[in-house]
Scaffold this active site. Structure first.
Site, PDB file in Angstrom:
ATOM      1  N   CYS A 187      50.481  23.266  30.593  1.00 21.20           N
ATOM      2  CA  CYS A 187      51.303  24.410  31.012  1.00 21.20           C
ATOM      3  C   CYS A 187      52.705  23.998  31.437  1.00 21.20           C
ATOM      4  O   CYS A 187      53.607  24.834  31.514  1.00 21.20           O
ATOM      5  CB  CYS A 187      50.604  25.146  32.148  1.00 21.20           C
ATOM      6  SG  CYS A 187      48.976  25.716  31.661  1.00 21.20           S
ATOM      7  N   HIS A 209      55.476  29.889  35.135  1.00 20.96           N
ATOM      8  CA  HIS A 209      54.397  29.797  34.140  1.00 20.96           C
ATOM      9  C   HIS A 209      53.393  30.898  34.464  1.00 20.96           C
ATOM     10  O   HIS A 209      53.051  31.127  35.620  1.00 20.96           O
ATOM     11  CB  HIS A 209      53.744  28.415  34.220  1.00 20.96           C
ATOM     12  CG  HIS A 209      52.418  28.363  33.529  1.00 20.96           C
ATOM     13  ND1 HIS A 209      52.270  28.744  32.225  1.00 20.96           N
ATOM     14  CD2 HIS A 209      51.179  28.024  33.974  1.00 20.96           C
ATOM     15  CE1 HIS A 209      50.997  28.635  31.888  1.00 20.96           C
ATOM     16  NE2 HIS A 209      50.315  28.201  32.927  1.00 20.96           N
ATOM     17  N   ASN A 217      47.417  33.539  29.832  1.00 21.12           N
ATOM     18  CA  ASN A 217      47.992  32.200  30.011  1.00 21.12           C
ATOM     19  C   ASN A 217      48.106  31.542  28.633  1.00 21.12           C
ATOM     20  O   ASN A 217      47.093  31.221  28.012  1.00 21.12           O
ATOM     21  CB  ASN A 217      47.073  31.397  30.937  1.00 21.12           C
ATOM     22  CG  ASN A 217      47.563  29.975  31.172  1.00 21.12           C
ATOM     23  OD1 ASN A 217      48.472  29.497  30.498  1.00 21.12           O
ATOM     24  ND2 ASN A 217      46.963  29.302  32.132  1.00 21.12           N
TER      25      ASN A 217
HETATM   26  N1  ACO Z   1      34.043  37.879  35.663  1.00 20.92           N
HETATM   27  C1  ACO Z   1      33.288  38.108  36.759  1.00 20.92           C
HETATM   28  N2  ACO Z   1      33.006  37.168  37.664  1.00 20.92           N
HETATM   29  C2  ACO Z   1      33.517  35.936  37.468  1.00 20.92           C
HETATM   30  C3  ACO Z   1      34.308  35.632  36.346  1.00 20.92           C
HETATM   31  C4  ACO Z   1      34.570  36.649  35.423  1.00 20.92           C
HETATM   32  N3  ACO Z   1      35.329  36.469  34.324  1.00 20.92           N
HETATM   33  N4  ACO Z   1      34.690  34.327  36.420  1.00 20.92           N
HETATM   34  C5  ACO Z   1      34.143  33.843  37.550  1.00 20.92           C
HETATM   35  N5  ACO Z   1      33.421  34.814  38.171  1.00 20.92           N
HETATM   36  C6  ACO Z   1      32.689  34.717  39.431  1.00 20.92           C
HETATM   37  C7  ACO Z   1      32.266  33.311  39.767  1.00 20.92           C
HETATM   38  O1  ACO Z   1      31.068  32.969  39.117  1.00 20.92           O
HETATM   39  C8  ACO Z   1      32.114  33.395  41.264  1.00 20.92           C
HETATM   40  O2  ACO Z   1      30.872  33.959  41.546  1.00 20.92           O
HETATM   41  P1  ACO Z   1      30.000  33.436  42.810  1.00 20.92           P
HETATM   42  O3  ACO Z   1      30.846  33.720  44.012  1.00 20.92           O
HETATM   43  O4  ACO Z   1      28.747  34.256  42.714  1.00 20.92           O
HETATM   44  O5  ACO Z   1      29.798  31.976  42.555  1.00 20.92           O
HETATM   45  C9  ACO Z   1      33.180  34.386  41.693  1.00 20.92           C
HETATM   46  O6  ACO Z   1      33.539  35.118  40.487  1.00 20.92           O
HETATM   47  C10 ACO Z   1      34.432  33.725  42.247  1.00 20.92           C
HETATM   48  O7  ACO Z   1      34.830  32.662  41.376  1.00 20.92           O
HETATM   49  P2  ACO Z   1      36.050  31.746  41.679  1.00 20.92           P
HETATM   50  O8  ACO Z   1      36.199  30.739  40.586  1.00 20.92           O
HETATM   51  O9  ACO Z   1      35.988  31.244  43.103  1.00 20.92           O
HETATM   52  O10 ACO Z   1      37.215  32.837  41.570  1.00 20.92           O
HETATM   53  P3  ACO Z   1      38.737  32.656  41.852  1.00 20.92           P
HETATM   54  O11 ACO Z   1      39.173  33.669  42.799  1.00 20.92           O
HETATM   55  O12 ACO Z   1      39.114  31.240  42.105  1.00 20.92           O
HETATM   56  O13 ACO Z   1      39.373  33.079  40.444  1.00 20.92           O
HETATM   57  C11 ACO Z   1      40.380  31.981  38.548  1.00 20.92           C
HETATM   58  C12 ACO Z   1      39.091  32.339  39.273  1.00 20.92           C
HETATM   59  C13 ACO Z   1      41.024  33.254  38.085  1.00 20.92           C
HETATM   60  C14 ACO Z   1      40.031  31.096  37.346  1.00 20.92           C
HETATM   61  C15 ACO Z   1      41.307  31.229  39.493  1.00 20.92           C
HETATM   62  O14 ACO Z   1      40.611  30.214  40.134  1.00 20.92           O
HETATM   63  C16 ACO Z   1      42.520  30.617  38.841  1.00 20.92           C
HETATM   64  O15 ACO Z   1      43.414  31.297  38.374  1.00 20.92           O
HETATM   65  N6  ACO Z   1      42.616  29.256  38.850  1.00 20.92           N
HETATM   66  C17 ACO Z   1      43.812  28.523  38.470  1.00 20.92           C
HETATM   67  C18 ACO Z   1      44.124  28.597  37.006  1.00 20.92           C
HETATM   68  C19 ACO Z   1      45.350  27.762  36.748  1.00 20.92           C
HETATM   69  O16 ACO Z   1      46.396  27.952  37.339  1.00 20.92           O
HETATM   70  N7  ACO Z   1      45.240  26.798  35.859  1.00 20.92           N
HETATM   71  C20 ACO Z   1      46.350  25.898  35.626  1.00 20.92           C
HETATM   72  C21 ACO Z   1      47.115  26.226  34.438  1.00 20.92           C
HETATM   73  S1  ACO Z   1      46.128  26.310  32.985  1.00 20.92           S
HETATM   74  C22 ACO Z   1      46.516  24.954  31.948  1.00 20.92           C
HETATM   75  O17 ACO Z   1      47.126  23.978  32.304  1.00 20.92           O
HETATM   76  C23 ACO Z   1      46.001  25.035  30.501  1.00 20.92           C
END
Ligand code: ACO
Length: 312
Positions: free
Chosen positions: A114, A239, A269
């Site tokens: 990214c 980003h 993304n």
């Molecule tokens: N739909 C429904 N529920 C979901 C989904 C989904 N698509 N995905 C995860 N959940 C659930 C999980 O299983 C979890 O359930 P649990 O509490 O029963 O275990 C709950 O939702 C919370 O999951 P988290 O992973 O803690 O959710 P979070 O608030 O962290 O959001 C996300 C997830 C959107 C992926 C977030 O963590 C994020 O944006 N992370 C950073 C991404 C990023 O910036 N990446 C870097 C750039 S990408 C690159 O370099 C290619």
């Protein structure tokens, strides 16, 4: 040797196929509401069968070159930021060079996920100001749908395909251009976000926390190193990973959301393509105007991160 590097043209290309959150509801155990609330994304684009990263890169590159008023023979260097190259070898930049007919251009890819566009900007700026290249074509393009596990709800809702490009040239006018660019990495955290075999694997929540912390420090350091206040920044162009990360960064800067350029709702993304796509849209719609100062920032796999200041 030129004093500054300026962007003389921008372009972008999004594949035609739209994949909405409602489509994803039929594919994995998720809801439109969860995706919108947790990420800000409503839909993303998916490349057609047989459409390669170099194909969408080509369309973005042609648009940027047309805007800059340059032809294929005018390009000295092609830098291609991607983690989804057409093939591991040769570089997608070389495939693009052939498709463009940019016979004079040296060409290579960079792998900084990214942060790829900011890394590429740093290279282009250095090459231009050192006199090694007069005109650089910098492309960020991804077919992330090819490395997405469509059964993994924690990642498949995030990513999309797309391409963005800019043409960069030297100038002696210090009133505009790239004022600052800084890149960073921490390879000890490589396993937060990687492609072990075929698909992206991400420790989402941990990545989220590191991203927020890192980006908040990054934008504050960028202002401090340049003796600037938030009021000196016209637009933050981040980003496009997650709306919550973007809001946290803007809040830390004290910038209202009207001064943040955000298009992730429609594109998701797109990794290395995300900044140049958002930039092109903002330039073509007339939102970014001459004299505006834009703060670019990115964070991604590597881990890598970086920031730049551009006076338009
Ligand atoms: N739909 C429904 N529920 C979901 C989904 C989904 N698509 N995905 C995860 N959940 C659930 C999980 O299983 C979890 O359930 P649990 O509490 O029963 O275990 C709950 O939702 C919370 O999951 P988290 O992973 O803690 O959710 P979070 O608030 O962290 O959001 C996300 C997830 C959107 C992926 C977030 O963590 C994020 O944006 N992370 C950073 C991404 C990023 O910036 N990446 C870097 C750039 S990408 C690159 O370099 C290619």
């Amino acid at each position: 040797m030129p004093l500054r590097t300026i962007i003389t043209g921008t372009g972008s290309c999004l594949p035609d196929r739209v994949l909405t959150n409602f489509d994803l509801e039929k594919m994995v155990d998720t809801t439109n509401q969860w995706i919108v609330e947790r990420t800000g994304i409503s839909e993303r684009r998916i490349g057609a069968d047989g459409e390669a990263t170099s194909d969408i890169g080509l369309k973005a590159a042609r648009a940027a070159m047309e805007a800059a008023g340059v032809g294929p023979e005018d390009i000295d260097l092609i830098v291609f930021a991607t983690i989804t190259p057409d093939q591991p070898m040769p570089a997608t930049a070389c495939l693009l060079q052939a498709k463009l007919g940019a016979r004079r251009a040296a060409a290579f890819d960079i792998s900084a996920a990214c942060s790829g566009f900011i890394y590429g900007l740093s290279i282009a700026d250095g090459m231009i100001r050192s006199g090694s290249a007069r005109r650089v074509l910098l492309v960020g393009a991804e077919m992330l749908s090819r490395v997405t596990d469509w059964q993994d709800r924690s990642t498949c809702v995030l990513f999309g395909d797309g391409a963005g490009a800019v043409v960069l040239e030297g100038t002696d006018d210090t009133a505009s251009g790239v004022e600052y660019v800084r890149i960073h990495a921490d390879g000890t955290l490589w396993d937060m976000l990687h492609i072990p075999e075929n698909f992206i694997r991400m420790k989402g929540n941990e990545t989220f926390k590191v991203a927020v912390r890192t980006l908040e420090a990054l934008v504050i350091d960028t202002l401090r190193e340049n003796n600037l206040q938030a009021s000196d920044i016209t637009f933050l162009l981040p980003h496009q990973a997650n709306e919550r990360i973007i809001r946290a960064t803007a809040e830390r800067l004290g910038l209202p959301m009207e001064r943040v350029i955000m298009n992730l709702e429609k594109v998701g993304n797109t990794s290395g393509a995300s900044i140049p796509i958002a930039l092109d849209e903002a330039v073509r719609s007339g939102r970014i105007k001459r004299g505006d100062r834009i703060l670019l920032e990115a964070f991604g796999a590597g881990l890598t991160w970086g920031a730049a200041l551009i006076k338009w």
